[in-house]
Motif scaffolding. Structure first.
Motif, PDB file in Angstrom:
ATOM      1  N   VAL A   1      36.839  51.961  45.290  1.00 46.83           N
ATOM      2  CA  VAL A   1      35.766  52.659  44.584  1.00 46.83           C
ATOM      3  C   VAL A   1      35.055  53.535  45.603  1.00 46.83           C
ATOM      4  O   VAL A   1      34.404  53.037  46.517  1.00 46.83           O
ATOM      5  CB  VAL A   1      34.771  51.664  43.954  1.00 46.83           C
ATOM      6  CG1 VAL A   1      33.641  52.418  43.256  1.00 46.83           C
ATOM      7  CG2 VAL A   1      35.472  50.751  42.966  1.00 46.83           C
ATOM      8  N   THR A   2      35.189  54.841  45.471  1.00 48.96           N
ATOM      9  CA  THR A   2      34.603  55.764  46.444  1.00 48.96           C
ATOM     10  C   THR A   2      33.311  56.398  45.950  1.00 48.96           C
ATOM     11  O   THR A   2      32.547  56.932  46.735  1.00 48.96           O
ATOM     12  CB  THR A   2      35.601  56.880  46.799  1.00 48.96           C
ATOM     13  OG1 THR A   2      35.977  57.564  45.603  1.00 48.96           O
ATOM     14  CG2 THR A   2      36.838  56.296  47.467  1.00 48.96           C
ATOM     15  N   GLY A   3      33.063  56.344  44.655  1.00 52.72           N
ATOM     16  CA  GLY A   3      31.858  56.960  44.106  1.00 52.72           C
ATOM     17  C   GLY A   3      30.746  55.951  43.893  1.00 52.72           C
ATOM     18  O   GLY A   3      30.667  54.925  44.558  1.00 52.72           O
ATOM     19  N   ALA A   4      29.861  56.244  42.941  1.00 58.79           N
ATOM     20  CA  ALA A   4      28.741  55.352  42.644  1.00 58.79           C
ATOM     21  C   ALA A   4      29.252  54.023  42.084  1.00 58.79           C
ATOM     22  O   ALA A   4      30.272  53.965  41.403  1.00 58.79           O
ATOM     23  CB  ALA A   4      27.801  56.016  41.638  1.00 58.79           C
ATOM     24  N   PHE A   5      28.534  52.949  42.398  1.00 56.58           N
ATOM     25  CA  PHE A   5      28.906  51.619  41.931  1.00 56.58           C
ATOM     26  C   PHE A   5      27.735  51.040  41.148  1.00 56.58           C
ATOM     27  O   PHE A   5      26.643  50.891  41.685  1.00 56.58           O
ATOM     28  CB  PHE A   5      29.259  50.725  43.123  1.00 56.58           C
ATOM     29  CG  PHE A   5      29.532  49.296  42.749  1.00 56.58           C
ATOM     30  CD1 PHE A   5      30.597  48.969  41.934  1.00 56.58           C
ATOM     31  CD2 PHE A   5      28.727  48.278  43.219  1.00 56.58           C
ATOM     32  CE1 PHE A   5      30.863  47.660  41.583  1.00 56.58           C
ATOM     33  CE2 PHE A   5      28.988  46.964  42.896  1.00 56.58           C
ATOM     34  CZ  PHE A   5      30.058  46.660  42.074  1.00 56.58           C
ATOM     35  N   ASN A   6      27.965  50.721  39.874  1.00 51.89           N
ATOM     36  CA  ASN A   6      26.883  50.301  38.992  1.00 51.89           C
ATOM     37  C   ASN A   6      26.873  48.806  38.707  1.00 51.89           C
ATOM     38  O   ASN A   6      26.287  48.358  37.741  1.00 51.89           O
ATOM     39  CB  ASN A   6      26.966  51.060  37.658  1.00 51.89           C
ATOM     40  CG  ASN A   6      26.655  52.531  37.821  1.00 51.89           C
ATOM     41  OD1 ASN A   6      25.799  52.892  38.625  1.00 51.89           O
ATOM     42  ND2 ASN A   6      27.348  53.379  37.087  1.00 51.89           N
ATOM     43  N   GLY A   7      27.550  48.025  39.549  1.00 49.34           N
ATOM     44  CA  GLY A   7      27.447  46.579  39.401  1.00 49.34           C
ATOM     45  C   GLY A   7      28.613  45.963  38.659  1.00 49.34           C
ATOM     46  O   GLY A   7      29.547  46.627  38.219  1.00 49.34           O
ATOM     47  N   TRP A   8      28.525  44.613  38.500  1.00 47.50           N
ATOM     48  CA  TRP A   8      29.574  43.854  37.842  1.00 47.50           C
ATOM     49  C   TRP A   8      29.015  42.534  37.356  1.00 47.50           C
ATOM     50  O   TRP A   8      27.879  42.172  37.646  1.00 47.50           O
ATOM     51  CB  TRP A   8      30.748  43.645  38.767  1.00 47.50           C
ATOM     52  CG  TRP A   8      30.458  43.223  40.186  1.00 47.50           C
ATOM     53  CD1 TRP A   8      29.263  42.787  40.717  1.00 47.50           C
ATOM     54  CD2 TRP A   8      31.389  43.221  41.261  1.00 47.50           C
ATOM     55  NE1 TRP A   8      29.408  42.516  42.042  1.00 47.50           N
ATOM     56  CE2 TRP A   8      30.698  42.758  42.412  1.00 47.50           C
ATOM     57  CE3 TRP A   8      32.732  43.524  41.379  1.00 47.50           C
ATOM     58  CZ2 TRP A   8      31.308  42.621  43.658  1.00 47.50           C
ATOM     59  CZ3 TRP A   8      33.327  43.381  42.613  1.00 47.50           C
ATOM     60  CH2 TRP A   8      32.629  42.940  43.729  1.00 47.50           C
ATOM     61  N   ALA A   9      29.823  41.790  36.621  1.00 48.47           N
ATOM     62  CA  ALA A   9      29.434  40.472  36.134  1.00 48.47           C
ATOM     63  C   ALA A   9      30.651  39.566  36.189  1.00 48.47           C
ATOM     64  O   ALA A   9      31.789  40.020  36.044  1.00 48.47           O
ATOM     65  CB  ALA A   9      28.905  40.546  34.702  1.00 48.47           C
ATOM     66  N   MET A  10      30.419  38.275  36.382  1.00 49.53           N
ATOM     67  CA  MET A  10      31.513  37.317  36.443  1.00 49.53           C
ATOM     68  C   MET A  10      31.534  36.472  35.181  1.00 49.53           C
ATOM     69  O   MET A  10      30.560  35.814  34.833  1.00 49.53           O
ATOM     70  CB  MET A  10      31.380  36.413  37.666  1.00 49.53           C
ATOM     71  CG  MET A  10      32.525  35.421  37.812  1.00 49.53           C
ATOM     72  SD  MET A  10      32.481  34.561  39.390  1.00 49.53           S
ATOM     73  CE  MET A  10      32.931  35.901  40.500  1.00 49.53           C
ATOM     74  N   GLN A  11      32.642  36.538  34.484  1.00 47.65           N
ATOM     75  CA  GLN A  11      32.856  35.760  33.265  1.00 47.65           C
ATOM     76  C   GLN A  11      33.637  34.520  33.677  1.00 47.65           C
ATOM     77  O   GLN A  11      34.816  34.577  33.973  1.00 47.65           O
ATOM     78  CB  GLN A  11      33.644  36.597  32.258  1.00 47.65           C
ATOM     79  CG  GLN A  11      33.959  35.911  30.949  1.00 47.65           C
ATOM     80  CD  GLN A  11      34.677  36.865  30.006  1.00 47.65           C
ATOM     81  OE1 GLN A  11      34.276  38.013  29.855  1.00 47.65           O
ATOM     82  NE2 GLN A  11      35.741  36.393  29.386  1.00 47.65           N
ATOM     83  N   GLN A  12      32.956  33.379  33.738  1.00 48.22           N
ATOM     84  CA  GLN A  12      33.541  32.182  34.333  1.00 48.22           C
ATOM     85  C   GLN A  12      33.593  31.028  33.326  1.00 48.22           C
ATOM     86  O   GLN A  12      32.592  30.404  33.035  1.00 48.22           O
ATOM     87  CB  GLN A  12      32.736  31.763  35.560  1.00 48.22           C
ATOM     88  CG  GLN A  12      33.324  30.597  36.313  1.00 48.22           C
ATOM     89  CD  GLN A  12      32.585  30.360  37.614  1.00 48.22           C
ATOM     90  OE1 GLN A  12      32.051  31.287  38.203  1.00 48.22           O
ATOM     91  NE2 GLN A  12      32.544  29.129  38.063  1.00 48.22           N
ATOM     92  N   PRO A  13      34.765  30.699  32.806  1.00 49.13           N
ATOM     93  CA  PRO A  13      34.882  29.570  31.888  1.00 49.13           C
ATOM     94  C   PRO A  13      34.861  28.250  32.637  1.00 49.13           C
ATOM     95  O   PRO A  13      34.858  28.217  33.868  1.00 49.13           O
ATOM     96  CB  PRO A  13      36.253  29.802  31.236  1.00 49.13           C
ATOM     97  CG  PRO A  13      37.041  30.489  32.305  1.00 49.13           C
ATOM     98  CD  PRO A  13      36.050  31.364  33.046  1.00 49.13           C
ATOM     99  N   ASP A  14      34.859  27.145  31.906  1.00 49.02           N
ATOM    100  CA  ASP A  14      34.859  25.825  32.528  1.00 49.02           C
ATOM    101  C   ASP A  14      36.277  25.403  32.879  1.00 49.02           C
ATOM    102  O   ASP A  14      36.764  24.347  32.481  1.00 49.02           O
ATOM    103  CB  ASP A  14      34.214  24.795  31.596  1.00 49.02           C
ATOM    104  CG  ASP A  14      32.745  25.082  31.380  1.00 49.02           C
ATOM    105  OD1 ASP A  14      32.114  25.592  32.318  1.00 49.02           O
ATOM    106  OD2 ASP A  14      32.247  24.807  30.282  1.00 49.02           O
ATOM    107  N   PHE A  15      36.975  26.249  33.624  1.00 49.87           N
ATOM    108  CA  PHE A  15      38.340  25.967  34.047  1.00 49.87           C
ATOM    109  C   PHE A  15      38.476  26.353  35.514  1.00 49.87           C
ATOM    110  O   PHE A  15      37.541  26.835  36.130  1.00 49.87           O
ATOM    111  CB  PHE A  15      39.354  26.752  33.200  1.00 49.87           C
ATOM    112  CG  PHE A  15      39.249  26.485  31.721  1.00 49.87           C
ATOM    113  CD1 PHE A  15      39.702  25.290  31.187  1.00 49.87           C
ATOM    114  CD2 PHE A  15      38.684  27.415  30.872  1.00 49.87           C
ATOM    115  CE1 PHE A  15      39.597  25.035  29.837  1.00 49.87           C
ATOM    116  CE2 PHE A  15      38.580  27.169  29.517  1.00 49.87           C
ATOM    117  CZ  PHE A  15      39.037  25.974  29.004  1.00 49.87           C
TER     118      PHE A  15
END
Length: 528
Positions: free
Chosen positions: A162-176
């Motif tokens: 990713v060379t341009g602007a970075f607008n964040g992320w989220a982690m989708q984490q199940p119970d596995f």
């Protein structure tokens, strides 16, 4: 590329052993004062490698020399193996932290020149320690270079350039378990990226670059939908954790989108995104809650920012009566409660603390602050909220009960009233509610002190975190609370110098204290 470096060790600067410390006295101490660990340490994370070795990883600033002998500031990722780790007795590692985590086991990964690490996400599946599919992972962003991840404290690998602007992320984490070969049971990171073919669009990844694919091309072509405000919440129909985000359509109208993961074939996952609401004006500040509640700041029909709520089904209802221009929307960390605190403007244009909750099935607000205004740094711990706020022109640190009854001022064990609470960090401890760690100033006393407070509402008296000489730790910052099985810890960064935390100044080979400024170092304390 990340370069692996084994740094030299100067044994004369190691801390003295703490074998003589009584077990009922839990001080804080630097992990080391070695210059090889740099300065401004942060992003602490307990990991575990494929041989079940416990590891501590953290980032720091480090001065390096180029091939021409020019000094250069770098940001590095440290990975330190902790030997002799016994999960049944977490104190062992704390009391002899240098014995069981020697600097000879410290590995440094230099990041691309001139860059800094940011936007850390952590994925821990410590209950699956016996399977190599359950290794903890950490993700982070290197500006101008891309997104990286490290598994078990190993050498970071590229997730996505990713060379341009970075607008964040989220982690989708199940119970596995993490990295599971069954895609229906895998955790996923949803992020914004630009591959120069699709513009800024949402991507999804299970870690390795081969699993990082376009989630959905919301706006075809190179324009991009500008995904942002990533968050997670429990999806109401499946009871699974789902990632949500804001994005624009072809007409420039923003909406709330939900990730779709089709795992009919458990070994081949298909992805997509669907808009779950439309027609809201300029939505922003999307926040997910552990109990399946989505909160969204958007404009009402009068073009005034208001708080809206949804259970993730696409229907957002305006939360009436809670004031306008909501800020600091703060989800409650306890999964059996969905109360959320935030600040809003009342009819007198004064910013007040307001609690939103749907525990009873009906949205309602509580505001018991009376003359208290301008709250900041809100954190929820189940039945209680803590925050900074002003009363009569003076700032105080407050405790507030979700069931009402009015806020109470926090003091310390020396009877000083506390103000300017910051770096507030919550750890799930041996008790249900856990502990709060924070840095604050005494009104009329000392400043920049590290404190601990039971988060179960039983007390309004905070105790300073002490050094081995029973002095309060000063100058702490970059606090990170970690809960890992039966291990409850606070890691942080603090100075070691003749004027701050001087009892940890090392001695030379003749036993003479070295009276010089060693900068900031990584510290640890146990939560009991």
């Amino acid at each position: 590329m990340f370069k692996r470096v084994i740094l030299p060790v100067t044994i004369a600067l190691l801390l003295q052993p703490l074998a003589s410390i009584a077990e009922d006295f839990i001080p804080a101490q630097p992990i080391t004062v070695e210059t090889t660990v740099g300065n401004e340490q942060s992003d602490f994370f307990l990991s575990r490698d494929r041989k079940d070795n416990e590891k501590l990883t953290f980032s720091a600033n480090l001065k390096t020399l180029t091939s021409r002998g020019v000094s250069r500031d770098e940001r590095v990722l440290f990975s330190q193996r902790i030997e002799g780790f016994d999960r049944s007795d977490s104190l062992v590692t704390f009391f002899a932290v240098n014995k069981f985590a020697p600097l000879s086991k410290l590995t440094t990964y230099l990041i691309p020149a001139g860059s800094m690490l940011d936007s850390f996400l952590f994925n821990s599946n410590s209950e699956n320690a016996q399977t190599d599919q359950g290794l903890p992972q950490e993700f982070f962003h290197v500006p101008s270079h891309g997104l990286y991840f490290s598994t078990g404290g190993a050498k970071p690998a590229l997730v996505k350039a990713v060379t341009g602007a970075f607008n964040g992320w989220a982690m989708q984490q199940p119970d596995f378990t993490a990295n599971d070969k069954d895609h229906s049971e895998a955790f996923r990171v949803v992020l914004e990226a630009n591959d120069k073919k699709h513009g800024n669009e949402p991507y999804v990844s299970e870690g390795p670059s081969r699993t990082t694919v376009l989630l959905d091309d919301i706006i075809a072509g190179t324009a991009g939908s500008n995904p942002r405000s990533f968050t997670t919440s429990t999806e109401p129909t499946s009871s699974h954790e789902v990632a949500y985000f804001l994005a624009d359509d072809t007409g420039g109208t923003s909406g709330v989108y939900k990730t779709i993961v089709n795992t009919t074939n458990p070994h081949v996952a298909k992805y997509g995104a669907t808009e779950i609401t439309s027609g809201l004006a300029s939505p922003s500040a999307l926040v997910g809650n552990n109990s399946g509640l989505l909160l969204l700041v958007t404009l009402d029909q009068s073009n005034v920012p208001q708080l809206y709520a949804s259970d993730g089904d696409g229907v957002f209802t305006q939360a009436n009566g809670g004031g306008t221009n909501p800020e600091d929307v703060t989800p409650n960390p306890e999964q059996d409660l969905d109360g959320t605190g935030y600040t809003s403007l009342d009819g007198s244009a004064k910013r007040r603390f307001t609690q939103y909750s749907s525990i009873t099935g009906d949205a309602f607000f509580t505001d018991t602050m009376a003359a208290i205004t301008d709250p900041t740094n809100i954190i929820g711990t189940g039945d209680y909220f803590y925050y900074d706020a002003v009363d009569g022109g003076q700032g105080f640190f407050w405790k507030d009960f979700t069931g009402g009854g009015g806020p109470e001022i926090i003091t310390d064990t020396s009877s000083f009233t506390l103000t300017n609470a910051r770096e507030i960090c919550y750890v799930h401890g041996s008790s249900f509610e856990g502990s709060l760690y924070f840095v604050a100033d005494e009104i009329g006393g000392s400043s920049d002190i590290l404190y601990k407070l039971d988060a179960n509402g039983s007390s309004t008296v905070a105790a300073p975190v002490l050094t081995v000489a029973s002095h309060p730790v000063v100058g702490a910052h970059n606090l990170r609370c970690i809960s890992n099985d039966d291990l409850f810890r606070l890691y942080f960064c603090a100075p070691v110098s003749p004027t701050q935390n001087a009892e940890y100044l090392p001695k030379d080979k003749h036993g003479v204290t070295i009276n010089q400024d060693f900068g900031t170092k990584p510290w640890v304390t146990n939560d009991e």
